[in-house]
Design a protein around this motif. Structure first.
Motif, short mmCIF file in Angstrom:
data_model
loop_
_atom_site.label_atom_id
_atom_site.label_comp_id
_atom_site.label_asym_id
_atom_site.label_seq_id
_atom_site.Cartn_x
_atom_site.Cartn_y
_atom_site.Cartn_z
N LEU A 98 -43.25 -23.91 11.71
CA LEU A 98 -42.35 -24.54 11.20
C LEU A 98 -42.78 -26.00 10.51
O LEU A 98 -43.20 -26.66 11.34
CB LEU A 98 -41.11 -24.82 12.03
N LEU A 99 -42.74 -26.44 9.19
CA LEU A 99 -43.37 -27.29 8.65
C LEU A 99 -42.11 -28.15 8.29
O LEU A 99 -40.98 -27.78 7.61
CB LEU A 99 -44.12 -27.12 7.50
N TYR A 100 -42.29 -29.48 8.42
CA TYR A 100 -41.19 -30.65 8.05
C TYR A 100 -41.84 -31.72 7.25
O TYR A 100 -42.97 -32.04 7.59
CB TYR A 100 -40.56 -31.25 9.22
N THR A 101 -41.31 -32.22 6.35
CA THR A 101 -41.63 -33.39 5.61
C THR A 101 -41.50 -34.49 6.70
O THR A 101 -40.52 -34.80 7.23
CB THR A 101 -40.84 -33.88 4.44
N PRO A 102 -42.54 -35.29 6.98
CA PRO A 102 -42.71 -36.04 8.30
C PRO A 102 -41.79 -37.37 7.63
O PRO A 102 -41.95 -37.80 6.51
CB PRO A 102 -44.06 -36.46 8.20
N ASP A 103 -40.94 -38.06 8.61
CA ASP A 103 -40.32 -39.29 8.41
C ASP A 103 -40.61 -39.89 9.67
O ASP A 103 -41.47 -39.47 10.50
CB ASP A 103 -38.86 -39.06 8.32
N GLN A 104 -40.15 -41.33 9.65
CA GLN A 104 -40.75 -42.25 10.77
C GLN A 104 -40.25 -41.60 12.25
O GLN A 104 -41.14 -41.55 13.17
CB GLN A 104 -40.16 -43.48 10.76
N LEU A 105 -39.12 -40.80 12.37
CA LEU A 105 -38.89 -40.10 13.63
C LEU A 105 -39.79 -39.20 13.91
O LEU A 105 -40.07 -39.08 15.06
CB LEU A 105 -37.58 -39.80 13.44
N GLU A 136 -34.68 -31.67 20.40
CA GLU A 136 -33.65 -32.12 20.24
C GLU A 136 -33.74 -33.24 18.88
O GLU A 136 -33.02 -33.29 17.89
CB GLU A 136 -33.00 -33.32 21.27
N PRO A 137 -35.12 -34.04 18.90
CA PRO A 137 -35.50 -34.50 17.79
C PRO A 137 -35.24 -33.92 16.45
O PRO A 137 -35.11 -34.51 15.19
CB PRO A 137 -36.56 -35.52 18.04
N LEU A 138 -35.45 -32.55 16.46
CA LEU A 138 -35.88 -31.79 15.22
C LEU A 138 -34.35 -31.37 14.81
O LEU A 138 -34.41 -30.66 13.57
CB LEU A 138 -36.71 -30.73 15.44
N SER A 139 -33.55 -31.44 15.67
CA SER A 139 -31.78 -30.77 15.13
C SER A 139 -31.58 -31.48 13.80
O SER A 139 -30.81 -30.88 13.27
CB SER A 139 -31.04 -31.07 16.33
N ARG A 140 -31.93 -32.72 13.54
CA ARG A 140 -31.32 -33.13 12.28
C ARG A 140 -32.43 -32.93 10.97
O ARG A 140 -32.11 -33.36 9.90
CB ARG A 140 -31.26 -34.60 12.43
N HIS A 141 -33.44 -32.28 11.53
CA HIS A 141 -34.31 -31.65 10.34
C HIS A 141 -34.40 -30.41 9.92
O HIS A 141 -34.35 -29.57 10.89
CB HIS A 141 -35.79 -32.29 10.82
N LYS A 142 -34.39 -30.07 8.90
CA LYS A 142 -34.67 -28.78 8.52
C LYS A 142 -36.32 -28.10 7.86
O LYS A 142 -36.64 -29.12 7.20
CB LYS A 142 -33.67 -28.30 7.46
N PRO A 143 -36.59 -27.00 8.47
CA PRO A 143 -38.10 -26.83 8.13
C PRO A 143 -38.15 -26.66 6.64
O PRO A 143 -37.22 -26.07 5.84
CB PRO A 143 -38.40 -25.62 8.67
N THR A 144 -39.18 -27.34 5.77
CA THR A 144 -39.20 -27.12 4.55
C THR A 144 -40.38 -25.80 4.22
O THR A 144 -40.21 -25.16 3.13
CB THR A 144 -40.17 -28.14 3.67
N GLN A 145 -40.83 -25.19 5.27
CA GLN A 145 -41.77 -23.94 5.34
C GLN A 145 -41.71 -23.22 6.64
O GLN A 145 -41.86 -23.99 7.87
CB GLN A 145 -42.93 -24.12 4.65
#
Length: 153
Positions: A98-105, A136-145
């Motif tokens: 699962l890939l995510y655009t990285p932010d500071q969190l 848990e920290p990923l719950s606010r992030h949706k995978p981009t791929q």
């Protein structure tokens, strides 16, 4: 259906779990993918009964494997494949990335790796609970791929 599936069927088994909700891969949330991976992880495959022949790997970090840096959650199942004499031949890894655009969190999460092995003294439910906390920290992030693939090592 056999009691234990051949490892060669593992990639298809994981994909079936991921799309069992009727959604396309890219529509899945991190939680959806994690729960599907756990269902897949609880299914037993035809491997040797040694403690390291069937393992689950939970790992994440920000990496730049092919392009810009992406936060990657890699859920992997690893099988020890033996030759005709019962000796180790290679490992087969089934990846759900699962890939995510990285932010500071996400950058602040740094990197993490944890293994679970069937036929060891560990408990899959206890391991899954500990890894769920890590999600848990990923719950606010949706995978981009979301990428699925098998790899021979």
């Amino acid at each position: 259906m056999p009691d234990r599936w051949p490892p060669a069927d593992a990639l298809g088994s994981l994909e079936a779990e991921l799309v069992s909700s009727g959604h396309a891969l890219i529509e899945l949330t991190t939680r959806d993918a994690w729960l599907a991976f756990l269902r897949f992880g609880q299914r037993r495959f035809d491997t040797a009964s040694s403690p390291d022949s069937d393992g689950l790997l939970f790992q994440y970090g920000t990496y730049s494997f092919s392009g810009p840096p992406m936060f990657t959650l890699d859920l992997t199942r690893q099988f020890d494949i033996s030759d005709e004499d019962g000796e180790h031949d290679h490992f087969l890894q089934i990846h759900c990335e699962l890939l995510y655009t990285p932010d500071q969190l996400l950058r602040d999460l740094s990197s993490f790796t944890s293994w679970f092995f069937h036929d060891s003294d560990d408990n899959i439910d206890r391991w899954a609970e500990a890894m769920s906390v890590r999600l848990e920290p990923l719950s606010r992030h949706k995978p981009t791929q979301i990428n699925l693939h098998a790899e021979r090592i």
